[in-house]
Design a protein around this motif. Sequence first.
Motif, PDB file in Angstrom:
ATOM      1  N   TYR A   1      13.950  -6.264  -8.649  1.00  0.00           N
ATOM      2  CA  TYR A   1      14.148  -7.428  -7.801  1.00  0.00           C
ATOM      3  C   TYR A   1      14.700  -6.932  -6.469  1.00  0.00           C
ATOM      4  CZ  TYR A   1      13.685 -10.334 -11.991  1.00  0.00           C
ATOM      5  OH  TYR A   1      13.215 -10.957 -13.124  1.00  0.00           O
ATOM      6  N   ARG A   2      14.639  -7.769  -5.463  1.00  0.00           N
ATOM      7  CA  ARG A   2      15.225  -7.400  -4.178  1.00  0.00           C
ATOM      8  C   ARG A   2      15.852  -8.627  -3.522  1.00  0.00           C
ATOM      9  NH1 ARG A   2       9.700  -6.022  -0.705  1.00  0.00           N
ATOM     10  NH2 ARG A   2       8.964  -8.195  -0.445  1.00  0.00           N
TER      11      ARG A   2
ATOM     12  N   VAL B   1      10.186  -8.442  -7.594  1.00  0.00           N
ATOM     13  CA  VAL B   1       9.232  -7.550  -6.939  1.00  0.00           C
ATOM     14  C   VAL B   1       8.146  -7.133  -7.916  1.00  0.00           C
ATOM     15  CG1 VAL B   1       8.930  -5.326  -5.793  1.00  0.00           C
ATOM     16  CG2 VAL B   1      10.998  -6.690  -5.354  1.00  0.00           C
TER      17      VAL B   1
ATOM     18  N   TYR C   1       3.280  -8.384 -10.322  1.00  0.00           N
ATOM     19  CA  TYR C   1       3.797  -8.070  -9.000  1.00  0.00           C
ATOM     20  C   TYR C   1       3.906  -9.314  -8.131  1.00  0.00           C
ATOM     21  CZ  TYR C   1       2.572  -3.212 -10.097  1.00  0.00           C
ATOM     22  OH  TYR C   1       2.492  -1.967 -10.678  1.00  0.00           O
TER      23      TYR C   1
ATOM     24  N   VAL D   1       3.699  -7.504  -2.418  1.00  0.00           N
ATOM     25  CA  VAL D   1       3.708  -6.050  -2.644  1.00  0.00           C
ATOM     26  C   VAL D   1       2.475  -5.551  -3.392  1.00  0.00           C
ATOM     27  CG1 VAL D   1       6.232  -6.098  -2.701  1.00  0.00           C
ATOM     28  CG2 VAL D   1       4.947  -6.054  -4.856  1.00  0.00           C
TER      29      VAL D   1
ATOM     30  N   ASP E   1      10.114  -5.225   3.931  1.00  0.00           N
ATOM     31  CA  ASP E   1      10.511  -4.746   2.603  1.00  0.00           C
ATOM     32  C   ASP E   1      11.989  -4.349   2.572  1.00  0.00           C
ATOM     33  OD1 ASP E   1       7.347  -3.071   2.418  1.00  0.00           O
ATOM     34  OD2 ASP E   1       7.916  -4.926   1.395  1.00  0.00           O
TER      35      ASP E   1
ATOM     36  N   TYR F   1      17.553  -3.375  -3.507  1.00  0.00           N
ATOM     37  CA  TYR F   1      16.687  -3.442  -4.671  1.00  0.00           C
ATOM     38  C   TYR F   1      17.515  -3.274  -5.940  1.00  0.00           C
ATOM     39  CZ  TYR F   1      12.506  -3.408  -1.803  1.00  0.00           C
ATOM     40  OH  TYR F   1      11.519  -3.754  -0.917  1.00  0.00           O
TER      41      TYR F   1
END
Length: 123
Positions: A37-38, A48, A59, A63, A89, A93
């Motif tokens: 995850y982010r 993510v 996904y 991404v 991005d 993360y």
Amino acid sequence: QVQLVESGGGLVQAGGSLRLSCAASGSIFSINAMGWYRQAPGKQRELVALITSGGSTNYADSVKGRFTISRDNAKNTVYLQMNSLKPEDTAVYYCNAIVVVTTERGNDEYDYWGQGTQVTVSS
């Protein structure tokens, strides 16, 4: 107790690549899904990529085609290969794992998180 330790974050120019790793350790019976995850500043944490124990992957649309998630079940480790990185991005993360542990009551499933690793993509 289970720990997730992430590594591989850093600073990279747009178009570059990074590979994140997350190793799980502790009283592990088995690991079901593992994922990345982010969270960018001022935004909610988002999925993510996800990989099941059988290797099925999922996904985020943002991404697809650039990131690849994989896992080594023997090492209880999940990886995220990130190519063609973009400034958007940039985020912290986090690794996530659904872990089955053995307790006095038998096997129970728990949700664990890593401490997070910073990925910064410069333009």
